[in-house]
Design a protein around this motif. Structure first.
Motif, PDB file in Angstrom:
ATOM      1  N   ALA A 163       0.738  -1.296   0.025  1.00 19.77           N
ATOM      2  CA  ALA A 163      -0.004  -0.028  -0.028  1.00 19.77           C
ATOM      3  C   ALA A 163       0.919   1.345  -0.035  1.00 19.77           C
ATOM      4  O   ALA A 163       1.876   1.287   0.367  1.00 19.77           O
ATOM      5  CB  ALA A 163      -1.026   0.129   1.198  1.00 19.77           C
ATOM      6  N   GLY A 164       0.135   2.336  -0.755  1.00 19.05           N
ATOM      7  CA  GLY A 164       1.060   3.626  -0.657  1.00 19.05           C
ATOM      8  C   GLY A 164       0.493   4.609  -0.276  1.00 19.05           C
ATOM      9  O   GLY A 164       0.972   5.770  -0.363  1.00 19.05           O
ATOM     10  N   ASN A 165      -1.111   4.476   0.042  1.00 18.33           N
ATOM     11  CA  ASN A 165      -1.747   5.657   0.487  1.00 18.33           C
ATOM     12  C   ASN A 165      -2.966   5.103   1.268  1.00 18.33           C
ATOM     13  O   ASN A 165      -3.032   3.944   1.434  1.00 18.33           O
ATOM     14  CB  ASN A 165      -2.172   6.454  -0.649  1.00 18.33           C
ATOM     15  CG  ASN A 165      -2.886   5.558  -1.562  1.00 18.33           C
ATOM     16  OD1 ASN A 165      -3.928   5.030  -1.579  1.00 18.33           O
ATOM     17  ND2 ASN A 165      -2.588   5.635  -2.772  1.00 18.33           N
ATOM     18  N   ALA A 166      -3.826   6.101   2.074  1.00 18.17           N
ATOM     19  CA  ALA A 166      -4.467   5.649   2.757  1.00 18.17           C
ATOM     20  C   ALA A 166      -5.731   4.870   2.083  1.00 18.17           C
ATOM     21  O   ALA A 166      -6.435   4.113   2.760  1.00 18.17           O
ATOM     22  CB  ALA A 166      -5.246   6.866   3.452  1.00 18.17           C
ATOM     23  N   GLN A 167      -6.096   5.498   0.915  1.00 17.29           N
ATOM     24  CA  GLN A 167      -7.555   4.694   0.343  1.00 17.29           C
ATOM     25  C   GLN A 167      -7.018   3.143  -0.092  1.00 17.29           C
ATOM     26  O   GLN A 167      -7.612   2.411   0.295  1.00 17.29           O
ATOM     27  CB  GLN A 167      -7.517   5.521  -1.125  1.00 17.29           C
ATOM     28  CG  GLN A 167      -8.611   4.943  -1.855  1.00 17.29           C
ATOM     29  CD  GLN A 167      -9.928   5.005  -1.032  1.00 17.29           C
ATOM     30  OE1 GLN A 167     -10.137   6.028  -0.374  1.00 17.29           O
ATOM     31  NE2 GLN A 167     -10.908   4.124  -0.982  1.00 17.29           N
ATOM     32  N   GLN A 168      -5.428   2.935  -0.482  1.00 10.69           N
ATOM     33  CA  GLN A 168      -5.275   1.446  -0.658  1.00 10.69           C
ATOM     34  C   GLN A 168      -5.402   0.887   0.751  1.00 10.69           C
ATOM     35  O   GLN A 168      -5.845  -0.362   0.752  1.00 10.69           O
ATOM     36  CB  GLN A 168      -3.963   1.328  -1.336  1.00 10.69           C
ATOM     37  CG  GLN A 168      -3.817   2.076  -2.541  1.00 10.69           C
ATOM     38  CD  GLN A 168      -2.346   2.139  -3.128  1.00 10.69           C
ATOM     39  OE1 GLN A 168      -1.457   1.798  -2.240  1.00 10.69           O
ATOM     40  NE2 GLN A 168      -2.301   2.349  -4.363  1.00 10.69           N
TER      41      GLN A 168
END
Length: 297
Positions: A163-168
């Motif tokens: 994951a690379g961001n909050a949405q992921q």
């Protein structure tokens, strides 16, 4: 702020005043030492100076406020004597506890002495050894997720590594049908655990650090970090106090251990083994460093 801190003293130092009342009568003071009388009991300049403590350049208003406070205290002490409160078991126990604390603190100060002044090289070394706290200090913004510890497993860890961001992260939790809470927080370097600070400093946007918290696992996803260095000249006084306190703590543990070794101590009941790094009379923690840094720019 000054008034807020001083108000509780009216009742707090009443117990200490009772200690003096239990002893012999003091010798008669000279008129210049007496600041006020309360039903023939004198309030002296020495009492005021004790209450002022380390307050430097106290204004006349401050002195008057504390003199009035001493008068209020004396009125309460006299009322306590009238009601014979000094004979009540709970009051006697509080007086004895205050006496023990005062004597223990006085003995600790006498045994430990004053910390030695540090060499400039010691301060330089600490500054250079902790770049994440000083020269490379940052302000951080995190997206924080909290999940049940039972839901957190190795497979989930592997997915979150990608994951690379909050949405992921939220998509991964949704796919695994894991309940979670989410919020955003901002933290300065000194508000983070000192031992983990190098890891936080090395984080890139989108990186995640996990931390256990009771029956939960907390995930901190770095949303943004901004450099906010502290110059050496600003940090030096704080580093000196911190290192001196740390030395006092180390010396205290050694000397308290020597006292314990020389004494005969027998437990009739023991609840648990002493935790590593248990507190001492001169205990000092990273909190002092963190608190001091808040005022640095």
């Amino acid at each position: 702020m000054f008034k807020t801190k001083m108000k509780p003293l009216v009742l707090t130092i009443a117990a200490v005043a009772l200690l003096a009342g239990c002893g012999d009568k003091e010798e008669k003071k000279s008129p210049s030492q007496v600041l006020a009388t309360v039903n023939k009991t004198e309030i002296t300049v020495h009492q005021l100076n004790t209450l002022l403590g380390r307050v430097q350049a106290a204004t006349p208003a401050m002195k008057q406020q504390m003199l009035d406070q001493l008068i209020d205290q004396e009125l309460l002490v006299q009322k306590a004597a009238e009601l014979k409160l000094d004979r009540e078991p709970n009051v006697l126990q509080s007086i004895e506890s205050a006496k023990r604390q005062i004597l223990a603190q006085a003995a600790a100060e006498r045994v430990l002495g004053k910390p030695e002044a540090l060499k400039p090289a010691d301060i330089d070394k600490f500054y250079n050894d902790n770049p994440a706290l000083f020269a490379e200090r940052k302000n951080y913004e995190f997206v924080v997720f909290s999940v049940d510890k039972k839901s957190y497993n190795e497979d989930l860890t592997k997915q979150l590594d990608k994951a690379g961001n909050a949405q992921q992260v939220k998509s991964i939790f949704a796919s695994a049908q894991i309940k979670f809470s989410e919020n955003e927080v901002k933290r300065t370097a000194e508000q983070l655990p000192l031992t983990l600070l190098p890891k936080f400093s090395a984080m890139k946007t989108g990186d995640i650090i996990t931390m256990p918290e009771g029956d939960k696992v907390v995930l901190l996803l770095l949303k943004e970090s901004v450099l906010a260095p502290v110059p050496k000249e600003n940090a030096s006084p704080l580093i000196q106090r911190y290192l001196q306190n740390d030395k006092v703590q180390t010396d205290a543990k050694i000397k308290i251990k020597a006292l314990r070794d020389a004494a005969k101590i027998e437990y009739t009941q023991k609840f648990a083994e002493q935790a590593p790094g248990a507190s001492s009379p001169a205990a000092a923690t990273d909190d002092g460093m963190k608190a001091g840094l808040k005022g640095l720019k």
